[in-house]
Design an enzyme around this catalytic site. Structure first.
Site: not given
Ligand code: NAD
Length: 476
Positions: A146, A244, A278, A457
């Protein structure tokens, strides 16, 4: 584009590629290698080899490298922003802000790089003790799609300033901006191997980074389910872990709020980045005394949002970043409609036809009177859909605000200091905004409570989290 390992471009050994799609039209703009466990091993080896030299530099010297990187990024912000829009979808001006935001984070850490010192503990007759803060070693970072540039800055800047090296995995939907920034960092003076970027799947590359015994800390941003898995794997190999995760931020509009400003706050808070943030406003609670005035103004503003290809400067909101994020939003609104879980007062449909062909566009959507406990209120809505509720008093607003498993951010819109005080003390979140939402300058520590995560962070807190103490106890 290729991966970056040990300061070089590295391709796939198995001829497996991940296409990168422009979400505004569905066309492939580039492709990146689907990295393997062997690529992760190479990247960790490079990060280990680079560690000693990088850690021996002073914090100030490392800060100066970050400053040069920031300067180069600022000079090239247009080209980077255009790449970001083409792979992620956000409108050009928001992409420019994000790229400059990356530079801003690096500048913040460069600025404070001269102010880190150890400690002296006088122990009287038994001697004296010196405490120094050391880097941890090679660290791993994994981010979603995102906000690739900001999330990269949040992880890379404090980790590298503290003297660590890193193996970094971007999301498969948006690897290009991260790869370009990594290349710029090297051009601007970051030694080879200090930052390595391996592209690939979460299960393949992501898990290989987490399992690797030489990686000392994992910083992960993503959804809660993935975060739980990451946490388990990291703890199994005794790594420090920073998570996060998702959020469902409430925004409370009190009866004395400036309605115009609060409406603009809700528009920006929810529809920035097509709702894929997020800390977006994911639940809006309006005091019942002003709801009749507030909701029509909000609706008018939502209907005035111009949705389209982010490369068009007139556009306010771009597409969702991929087919899956779009399908999730579509399913959620369909359920809301079919199960009568709320009134969709505007939006609620896919955008197709002229200007939207092949893209992942969804109408900005408002839902009033959402049913208590429905998925829109319970789960994280990662798209342009805003449920609006009315609240009779502050206790009800705070109970609603705290009613999910999330606790990332929250905001209150009021002039009343006693309302601010109560929200600040009783709402469970890592950041509480007053008369604003979303903004997170690098000085401000940021992270979640409850299921929204562990760790922080930004700020000094993030820097310290990439260090450990070592004590020298002297008996004179
Ligand atoms: P996701 O968890 O599907 O993917 C995030 C990352 O993790 C990607 O690079 C993905 O390839 C990797 N990943 C997936 N499975 C994995 C595994 N088993 N082991 C290691 N890595 C793995 O998340 P998404 O759908 O891409 O992103 C959206 C989410 O991120 C939302 O929930 C959003 O709120 C959150 N987010 C949080 C923050 C924060 O600072 N708290 C900031 C931005 C986004």
């Amino acid at each position: 584009m290729q991966m970056r390992i040990g300061g070089k471009e590295v391709s796939t050994s198995e001829d497996r590629w991940i296409p990168v799609i422009n979400p505004a039209n569905g066309r492939e703009i580039d492709r990146v290698p689907e990295g393997t466990v062997y690529d992760v091993e190479d990247a960790v080896r490079e990060a280990e080899a680079a560690f000693d030299g990088w850690a021996r530099r002073t914090t100030r010297e490392r800060g100066m490298v970050l400053l040069r990187v920031a300067e180069t990024v600022r000079n090239r912000h247009r080209e980077l922003a255009s790449l970001l829009t083409s792979e992620q979808g956000k409108p050009s001006r928001d992409a420019v802000d994000e790229v400059r935001g990356f530079a801003n984070i690096l500048e913040f850490y460069a600025e404070i790089s001269g102010s880190f010192h150890g400690e002296f503990i006088g122990l009287g007759q038994s001697g004296d003790c010196l405490v120094r803060y050391e880097p941890l070693g090679p660290c791993g970072a994994i981010i979603p799609w995102n906000m690739p540039a900001i999330l990269m800055g949040w992880k890379v800047a404090p980790a590298l300033l503290a003297g660590n090296t890193m193996v970094f995995k971007p999301a498969s939907l948006t690897p290009l901006t991260v790869l370009s920034l990594a290349a710029i960092m090297e051009e601007a003076g970051l030694p080879p191997g200090v930052l390595n970027v391996v592209t690939g799947t979460g299960e393949g590359v992501g898990e290989a980074i987490i399992r690797h015994t030489a990686i000392r800390k994992i910083s992960f941003t993503g959804d809660i389910e993935t975060g739980n898995r990451v946490g388990e794997l990291a703890r199994a190999s005794l790594k420090d872990v920073h998570l996060e995760l998702g959020g469902s931020d409430p925004m409370i509009v009190w009866n004395d709020a400036d309605i115009g400003k609060a409406v603009e706050g809700a528009i920006r808070g929810r529809f920035y980045n097509a709702g894929q943030t997020c800390t977006a406003v994911k639940r809006l609670y309006v005091h019942e005394e002003i709801a009749d005035e507030f909701i029509p103004v909000l609706r008018q503003r939502v209907e005035a949002l111009r949705v389209g290809d982010g490369s068009n400067p007139a556009v306010d909101m771009g597409p969702l970043t991929g087919k899956i994020p779009l399908e999730r939003i579509e399913a959620l609104v369909r359920e809301t409609r079919e199960e009568k879980q709320g009134k969709i007062i505007t939006g609620g449909e896919l955008l197709t036809g002229t200007g939207y062909k092949g893209g992942f566009f969804y109408e900005p959507t408002l839902v009033t009177e959402p049913a208590p406990g429905c998925p829109l209120l319970r789960e994280e809505t990662f798209g342009p859909v805003l449920p609006v509720m009315t609240i009779p008093d502050l206790d009800a607003a705070i109970a609603e605000a705290n009613s999910t498993r999330y606790g990332l951010g929250a905001s209150v819109w009021t002039r009343d200091i006693s309302v601010i005080k109560q929200v600040f003390s009783d709402v469970q979140a890592g950041v509480i905004w007053v008369n604003r939402h979303l903004t997170l300058p690098p000085e401000v520590p940021f992270g979640g409570v409850k299921d929204s995560g562990i760790g922080r962070e930004n700020g000094l807190q993030a820097y310290r989290s990439y260090t450990r103490t070592k004590a020298l106890y002297m008996n004179w």
